[in-house]
Motif scaffolding. Sequence first.
Motif, PDB file in Angstrom:
ATOM      1  N   VAL A  67      -8.625 -37.674 -15.478  1.00 48.43           N
ATOM      2  CA  VAL A  67      -7.170 -37.567 -15.528  1.00 48.43           C
ATOM      3  C   VAL A  67      -6.765 -36.856 -16.822  1.00 48.43           C
ATOM      4  O   VAL A  67      -7.039 -37.352 -17.916  1.00 48.43           O
TER       5      VAL A  67
ATOM      6  N   GLU B 179      -4.794 -38.519 -20.274  1.00 45.26           N
ATOM      7  CA  GLU B 179      -4.672 -39.974 -20.230  1.00 45.26           C
ATOM      8  C   GLU B 179      -4.971 -40.572 -21.606  1.00 45.26           C
ATOM      9  O   GLU B 179      -5.994 -40.265 -22.217  1.00 45.26           O
TER      10      GLU B 179
ATOM     11  N   TYR C 113      -0.376 -35.851 -18.890  1.00 47.06           N
ATOM     12  CA  TYR C 113      -0.468 -37.157 -18.233  1.00 47.06           C
ATOM     13  C   TYR C 113       0.867 -37.561 -17.628  1.00 47.06           C
ATOM     14  O   TYR C 113       0.906 -38.192 -16.565  1.00 47.06           O
TER      15      TYR C 113
ATOM     16  N   ASP D  55       2.836 -35.477 -16.255  1.00 46.81           N
ATOM     17  CA  ASP D  55       2.817 -34.727 -14.996  1.00 46.81           C
ATOM     18  C   ASP D  55       1.969 -35.435 -13.942  1.00 46.81           C
ATOM     19  O   ASP D  55       2.350 -35.506 -12.769  1.00 46.81           O
ATOM     20  N   TRP D  56       0.827 -35.938 -14.364  1.00 45.59           N
ATOM     21  CA  TRP D  56      -0.064 -36.626 -13.427  1.00 45.59           C
ATOM     22  C   TRP D  56       0.608 -37.872 -12.864  1.00 45.59           C
ATOM     23  O   TRP D  56       0.543 -38.139 -11.652  1.00 45.59           O
TER      24      TRP D  56
ATOM     25  N   GLU E 203       3.271 -36.869 -10.396  1.00 44.21           N
ATOM     26  CA  GLU E 203       2.680 -36.410  -9.121  1.00 44.21           C
ATOM     27  C   GLU E 203       2.285 -37.585  -8.251  1.00 44.21           C
ATOM     28  O   GLU E 203       2.460 -37.553  -7.025  1.00 44.21           O
ATOM     29  N   ARG E 204       1.748 -38.659  -8.863  1.00 46.64           N
ATOM     30  CA  ARG E 204       1.368 -39.830  -8.071  1.00 46.64           C
ATOM     31  C   ARG E 204       2.616 -40.463  -7.435  1.00 46.64           C
ATOM     32  O   ARG E 204       2.583 -40.930  -6.299  1.00 46.64           O
TER      33      ARG E 204
END
Length: 379
Positions: free
Chosen positions: A189, A192, A366, A368-369, A372-373
Amino acid sequence: MRQSTSTEGSVRAMDGALGPIPAVCLHDHLDGALRPATIVELAREINHELPETDPVALGRWFEDSANSGSLERYLTTFEHTTAVMQTAEALARVAEEYVLDCAADGLIHTEVRWAPEQHLVGGLTLDQAVDAVQDGLARGVAEVKASGGHISAVQILCAMRHLDKSGEIAQLVVDRVRAAAGTTSPGDVPGEPAPGSVVAFDLAGPEKGFPASDHRQALHLLTENLVPVTLHAGEADGAESIRDALVSGRALRIGHGVRLLEDDPEATGPLSRWVRDRHIALEVCPCSNLQTGAISHWGESIKDHPITQLHRSGFTVTLSPDNRLMSATSVSHEMSLLLSEAGWSNQDLADIQLNAARAAFVPRAYQDWLAERIEEASA
């Protein structure tokens, strides 16, 4: 339905209406998130007298005691939780269990805050106390990931605004953030944060009569070192405390902030426009706000809570439990109440989770991640 623990454990679970949308929590106090059963066990080890020794009864006692309508009385319940958090072993255990409870509640990122200066009675230094919480958070994260889940957990260190250690705590935060610079969690990830790392500073404790401006030197140190600050404001004091947090503290987020519109119901004043137009995140905690009387200007129910007006008016609202134990709540429980009592939709809830992801004190990659989830789950 997401499975969480009951009052016997730690928090309430939601009714399943939200589905699998993951959550991000920005305002959670570690000493307000203990499992009643853990308090009983730890108190027995140190001969600390509790008002109840049955975990279920103790959980009810905390909730009933916190339902006073006064922040000052609400804060007295913490005498029992901090009393059992005075050793490295106890701090690590509480931190580990906190992460497991968050994961059970559907969280994928949490930023837990606490005041190290309140945990030195047993002989720990500030650094040893922070190390213990970091170890516990890291253990919890590792356990969640080993079982196939995902969660990240970081620390926000608080100084007590009515005491005189803000300079020392600010320096501790600066040192910890520097040490963690560029350090990320192993895995795939991007960005993170390292489990349990320190990411920001806060002022907690009695708000009225203890403005952020009393701690200018500490807050300036943080600004000079480009360390994020989130400050409690607009909870036990009015909108002027929010202005003080922004001007004196250069706060990037506001803890609670629910009294922002108390004297500006149309959100047209310069302070409201600044908070809204600059996307300054408000860390709103509805159940806690009801208990402390922070929203008495508007009413006494979730339906009356100004979070709905703030959200509809375009403010960057986020949702947190504040103190899971005292409010017998969780992020998912707070969301469930907004759905059932305040007319919110699942899209409203997804929107405020995206706000939280974008306001998290983590690298942009992170953020952004996380976003997205949330978007994938709410599509």
